[in-house]
Scaffold this active site. Structure first.
Site, PDB file in Angstrom:
ATOM      1  N   CYS A 378       0.841  -1.209   0.000  1.00 20.51           N
ATOM      2  CA  CYS A 378       0.000   0.000   0.000  1.00 20.51           C
ATOM      3  C   CYS A 378       0.872   1.254   0.000  1.00 20.51           C
ATOM      4  CB  CYS A 378      -0.913  -0.017   1.226  1.00 20.51           C
ATOM      5  SG  CYS A 378      -1.734   1.560   1.554  1.00 20.51           S
ATOM      6  N   CYS A 381       0.680   3.276   3.219  1.00 24.87           N
ATOM      7  CA  CYS A 381       1.452   2.669   4.312  1.00 24.87           C
ATOM      8  C   CYS A 381       2.937   2.959   4.136  1.00 24.87           C
ATOM      9  CB  CYS A 381       1.210   1.159   4.351  1.00 24.87           C
ATOM     10  SG  CYS A 381      -0.504   0.679   4.643  1.00 24.87           S
TER      11      CYS A 381
END
EC number: 1.8.4.9
Length: 458
Positions: A378, A381
């Site tokens: 991600c 993230c």
């Protein structure tokens, strides 16, 4: 600003819906406002309801020379109460938003209204509702708002049983702007002209019918320009019902409240919010001029991002999402692509499924925990990796454990059901004396923001 109002005792016919001429208003000091002390005016002169919310503007239809002389030789009724709003702001500096809202509505009744933009300032409406007093709400419909914002307006009206008073731009001015410069001229020569037509002028019209207004400004929204906002002030720019500089009072009940605390309040009270927030939008305005911000970016960076490029280049480009060299756009169809793990600080505990289940079962923990639910592929993230690792290093040995739990792939359904996972990353705080984790509500994932939230709930 002092407003001195002379009222004849001979007849109540001097009170009407017409406005005072600006020449009848005597100016003293910006920062104070002189209000008529209604308790010293005889019932024969004024017919007022006992409820402040029904008090209308005191306006003079005609004042004759004879009536002025008569009032001077009989009973002196021009008793005024001087309200020093600078002093009031000092007294309310540490007051709660609810207390400030209650004071504003009590003092101005039907002559005050809440300015609602369709973002997290919906908290103002909730506070007004909690006071139990009547209140008014207005909003500027620029014609360029997001569909989600219009839907929120409708939801808020139904939720609170109110009618929002919408203000619209002048159609002739908008037509001239669009015909001469096109629909998106602000991308070429700045947003000031468009905002002046679609927002500022309609706001001026709205405020001319009020004696005070309530805004959702907060000091932390823009530390460079809003750091000195008082909770109440005489508006230095706009004019109110009586006209002239100093004729309008501005209330900012959440000036001293952090954005995180506003969101905790909204969640606790189950207040309807704009669905754009869940998509990464923090500051919300017109659709062409608003976009989601990335982790670590300040909320105002989602507005007019094309302007002042040199001044904002570092903040904007740092958050740009680049193509991942691991090919995560194609390789992780099931969310389990083989990519390098993240959050690798030695102070970050790597929780297994069993580990986080055990953490959830503990009711009296020896230490508070902050846990990130993540997927290594991600980009959001990845963008917060440095700040989270720094947080872990900062909190080492402090009595707070910092951990991560990979919540994609086979763990995603579990995380959604049991851990409040909505999107990646999701950050949870497990307080010492509570089994239920608290979800971090903000998109601001820098060290200071995370630390501030942790200190509030740990």
């Amino acid at each position: 600003m002092a407003l001195a109002i002379n009222v004849s005792s001979s007849s109540s016919s001097a009170i009407s819906s017409s406005s005072f001429p600006s020449s009848d208003l005597k100016v003293t000091k910006i920062g104070s406002l002189r209000l008529l002390n209604r308790t010293n005016v005889s019932a024969a002169s004024l017919s007022l309801s006992g409820k402040r919310s029904s008090v209308k503007a005191l306006n003079v239809q005609s004042i004759t020379k004879e009536s002025i002389v008569a009032s001077e030789v009989t009973e002196k009724l021009d008793v005024v109460e001087v309200e020093d709003f600078e002093e009031l702001a000092k007294r309310l500096e540490n007051a709660s938003p609810l207390e400030i809202m209650d004071k504003a509505l009590e003092k101005f009744g039907n002559d005050i209204a809440i300015a609602f933009s369709g973002a997290e300032d919906v908290a103002l409406i909730e506070y007004a509702h909690l006071t139990g007093r009547p209140y008014r709400v207005f909003s500027l419909d620029t014609g360029r708002l997001n569909p989600e914002t219009y839907r929120l307006f409708d939801t808020v009206e139904k939720h609170y049983g109110i009618r929002i008073e919408y203000m619209f731009p002048d159609a002739v001015e908008v037509q001239a702007l669009v015909r001469n410069k096109g629909l998106f001229s602000f991308y070429e020569d700045g947003h000031q002209e468009c905002c002046r037509i679609r927002k500022v002028r309609p706001l001026r019209r709205a405020l001319k019918g009020l004696r005070a207004w309530i805004t959702g400004q907060r000091k932390d929204q823009s530390p460079g320009t809003r750091s000195e906002i008082p909770v109440v002030q005489v508006d230095p720019v706009f004019e109110g019902l009586d006209g002239g500089v100093g004729s309008l009072v501005k209330w900012n009940p959440v000036a001293n409240v952090e954005g995180n605390d506003v969101w905790n309040f909204l969640r606790t009270m189950d207040v309807p919010v704009n669905t754009l927030h869940a998509a990464g939008y923090v500051s919300i305005g017109c659709e062409p001029c608003t976009r989601a911000v990335l982790p670590g970016q300040h909320e105002r960076e989602g507005r007019w991002w094309w302007e002042d490029a040199k001044a904002k280049e570092c903040g904007l480009h740092k958050g740009n999402i680049k193509e991942n060299t691991n090919g995560n756009a194609t390789a992780n169809v099931n969310g389990t692509a083989s990519v390098a793990d993240i959050f690798n600080s030695e102070n970050v505990v790597n929780l297994s499924r069993q580990g986080i289940e055990n953490l959830m079962k503990l009711e009296n923990r020896k230490e508070a925990w902050i846990v990130v639910l993540y997927a290594p592929w991600c980009p959001f993230c990845q963008a917060m990796e440095a700040s989270f690792d720094e947080l872990a290093d900062k909190l080492g040995g402090s009595g707070v454990k910092v951990a991560k739990f990979r919540a994609d792939g086979d763990q995603k359904d579990f995380a959604k059901k049991e851990l409040q996972l909505g999107s990646f990353p999701t950050i949870l705080v497990f307080p010492k004396n509570s089994s239920r984790p608290i979800k971090y509500p903000s998109e601001k994932r820098d060290v200071d923001s995370l630390t501030s939230f942790l200190n509030l709930v740990r």
